[in-house]
Design an enzyme around this catalytic site. Sequence first.
Site, mmCIF file in Angstrom:
data_model
loop_
_atom_site.group_PDB
_atom_site.id
_atom_site.type_symbol
_atom_site.label_atom_id
_atom_site.label_comp_id
_atom_site.label_asym_id
_atom_site.label_seq_id
_atom_site.Cartn_x
_atom_site.Cartn_y
_atom_site.Cartn_z
ATOM 1 C CG ASN A 22 87.083 -73.409 -57.114
ATOM 2 O OD1 ASN A 22 87.405 -73.551 -58.294
ATOM 3 N ND2 ASN A 22 86.273 -72.457 -56.692
ATOM 4 N NE ARG A 74 83.588 -73.406 -59.895
ATOM 5 C CZ ARG A 74 84.101 -72.316 -60.433
ATOM 6 N NH1 ARG A 74 85.322 -71.915 -60.110
ATOM 7 N NH2 ARG A 74 83.411 -71.616 -61.276
ATOM 8 C CG HIS A 126 78.607 -67.762 -61.909
ATOM 9 N ND1 HIS A 126 78.418 -66.607 -62.632
ATOM 10 C CD2 HIS A 126 79.896 -67.764 -61.538
ATOM 11 C CE1 HIS A 126 79.560 -65.944 -62.704
ATOM 12 N NE2 HIS A 126 80.472 -66.632 -62.039
ATOM 13 N N GLY A 182 80.215 -61.093 -59.625
ATOM 14 C CA GLY A 182 81.601 -61.077 -59.141
ATOM 15 C C GLY A 182 82.461 -60.540 -60.269
ATOM 16 N N GLY A 230 83.348 -62.388 -62.743
ATOM 17 C CA GLY A 230 82.435 -62.883 -63.761
ATOM 18 C C GLY A 230 81.033 -62.620 -63.230
ATOM 19 N NE ARG A 257 85.095 -63.863 -68.399
ATOM 20 C CZ ARG A 257 84.609 -64.570 -67.390
ATOM 21 N NH1 ARG A 257 83.305 -64.704 -67.216
ATOM 22 N NH2 ARG A 257 85.420 -65.155 -66.547
ATOM 23 C CG MET A 297 81.429 -52.458 -58.507
ATOM 24 S SD MET A 297 81.146 -51.394 -59.955
ATOM 25 C CE MET A 297 80.308 -52.487 -61.075
ATOM 26 N NE ARG A 298 87.027 -53.877 -53.471
ATOM 27 C CZ ARG A 298 87.469 -55.042 -53.043
ATOM 28 N NH1 ARG A 298 87.432 -55.319 -51.765
ATOM 29 N NH2 ARG A 298 87.964 -55.935 -53.848
ATOM 30 N N GLY A 334 77.409 -58.046 -55.886
ATOM 31 C CA GLY A 334 76.014 -58.160 -55.448
ATOM 32 C C GLY A 334 75.868 -58.064 -53.940
ATOM 33 C CG ASN A 356 80.640 -56.723 -50.447
ATOM 34 O OD1 ASN A 356 80.451 -56.732 -49.237
ATOM 35 N ND2 ASN A 356 81.219 -57.715 -51.082
ATOM 36 C CD GLU A 373 80.718 -70.202 -56.567
ATOM 37 O OE1 GLU A 373 81.441 -69.250 -56.200
ATOM 38 O OE2 GLU A 373 80.588 -70.547 -57.743
HETATM 39 P P1 ADP Z 1 85.106 -63.797 -58.237
HETATM 40 O O1 ADP Z 1 84.085 -63.737 -59.329
HETATM 41 O O2 ADP Z 1 86.507 -63.756 -58.753
HETATM 42 O O3 ADP Z 1 84.832 -64.876 -57.206
HETATM 43 P P2 ADP Z 1 84.098 -61.927 -56.265
HETATM 44 O O4 ADP Z 1 82.768 -62.600 -56.169
HETATM 45 O O5 ADP Z 1 84.954 -61.905 -55.066
HETATM 46 O O6 ADP Z 1 84.956 -62.406 -57.491
HETATM 47 O O7 ADP Z 1 83.799 -60.415 -56.713
HETATM 48 C C1 ADP Z 1 84.802 -59.517 -57.040
HETATM 49 C C2 ADP Z 1 84.161 -58.170 -57.318
HETATM 50 O O8 ADP Z 1 83.463 -57.746 -56.145
HETATM 51 C C3 ADP Z 1 85.167 -57.067 -57.657
HETATM 52 O O9 ADP Z 1 84.694 -56.294 -58.736
HETATM 53 C C4 ADP Z 1 85.171 -56.245 -56.393
HETATM 54 O O10 ADP Z 1 85.466 -54.911 -56.659
HETATM 55 C C5 ADP Z 1 83.739 -56.377 -55.937
HETATM 56 N N1 ADP Z 1 83.605 -55.965 -54.542
HETATM 57 C C6 ADP Z 1 84.099 -56.556 -53.437
HETATM 58 N N2 ADP Z 1 83.823 -55.792 -52.340
HETATM 59 C C7 ADP Z 1 83.142 -54.698 -52.786
HETATM 60 C C8 ADP Z 1 82.588 -53.537 -52.161
HETATM 61 N N3 ADP Z 1 82.681 -53.366 -50.853
HETATM 62 N N4 ADP Z 1 81.958 -52.647 -52.957
HETATM 63 C C9 ADP Z 1 81.870 -52.818 -54.287
HETATM 64 N N5 ADP Z 1 82.367 -53.874 -54.929
HETATM 65 C C10 ADP Z 1 83.000 -54.809 -54.191
#
Ligand code: ADP
Length: 401
Positions: free
Chosen positions: A7, A93, A182, A212, A214, A243, A285-286, A334, A336, A386
């Site tokens: 990827n 990918r 996606h 994520g 995105g 974005r 998001m964390r 989604g 977490n 994926e």
């Molecule tokens: P990508 O799209 O780059 O593959 P990910 O699917 O890993 O990214 O998602 C990244 C996002 O997920 C970030 O905004 C991150 O803060 C959020 N995230 C990961 N763990 C948590 C958590 N425990 N609580 C809230 N958001 C989380």
Amino acid sequence: MKILVLNAGSSSLKFQLFGLPDLRVLASGLIEQIGDEQSPARLILFDDAGSEQTLKRTTAVAEHRKAIMVMADLLRESGAMTDINELAGIGHRVVHGGEAFHEPVLIDESVLAAVEELIPLAPLHNPANLTGIRVAMEHADTVPQVAVFDTAFHQTIPDYGYLYALPYTLYEEQKVRRYGFHGTSHGYVAGQAAHYLSKPLAGLNIISLHLGNGASAAAVQGGNCIDTSMGLTPLEGLIMGTRSGDLDPAILFYLARETGMDMDDLDTLLNKQSGLKGICGENDMRTITELAEQGDQQARLALTMFCYRLKKYIGAYIAALGGVDCIVFTGGIGENSAIVRQMSCQGLERLGIILDTEKNAQRHNETFEIQATDSMVSILVVPTDEELAIATQTMQVINNA
Ligand code: ADP
């Protein structure tokens, strides 16, 4: 025998090695900051007993060609793969398959030419994907290589869903239309949801929310995508880390006239400086959730806007599908973020969508349900994978070849 999945992102290379026949993950690696003076690379090796061993290094990886070399070194040194002939196939990918690809394909010169032709639609990703394929083909010319497209799953969207209300000639001549992204993830989690519910996918209306960095939503009817929120590019739709997602396109003319911003400025503004980051200065998001809990008003606003946009898409896709059986949350956010799931479902009770707060607060590594017992709609958290989906599709293409 083994399957290698590559990827290649614009400045990173993710790879995963799977053992056949059960597609067990043998090794997983990531090389980041390609193009910088120092690029961190790591490989995690998994053994039969489930223990892990990590190999790390930081070297100069100027471009993707070198990244593939570093990957090959890591795989060799770790003992995960000592000979290229151990590979039954390599799955790549590929971000943009345009209208040319509805499914994964065995790569030959005509496929390479078609992916190259699509570069204007994905100027950052398709060139990286192509280099990955070309270098892999040079080093493993006897190994079948398969391209799995991010856009393919969305090719079932009907014309009235994928066309923009622009002069039709722009579609005919410039291929301006909704493609969606996606797709591998949406297809995978829809399948996993059906499996979890023990119902045939053919009979289910599913809204899949891949959240994520995105983020996109997809309306899936009987396993076929009928609409998705990303468009010609991954900029449209949901609010994302950096974005904007949907906005009034006239904002761009207004800003150009009023501030003198040019095309590149506007591109950077919408893709890199907007979304969650634009509202509260943070895109993770964390961090945003923590700040919001501490009373930070901008973080609270960003979180509320993110969930409100999501809720509007859920509503729109219930209408598009004529009712929904299952809502799936996936991707880093989604999977977490209980607060995002809660806020985006809040107020949808009259549509049969009722979340159970306690179930929603749980964490699992596998699919779990979070709807209340009186919810008409199933609400699932499904970890996406994926790489596994690409490995599975690669194997299927090779077996059918
Ligand atoms: P990508 O799209 O780059 O593959 P990910 O699917 O890993 O990214 O998602 C990244 C996002 O997920 C970030 O905004 C991150 O803060 C959020 N995230 C990961 N763990 C948590 C958590 N425990 N609580 C809230 N958001 C989380």
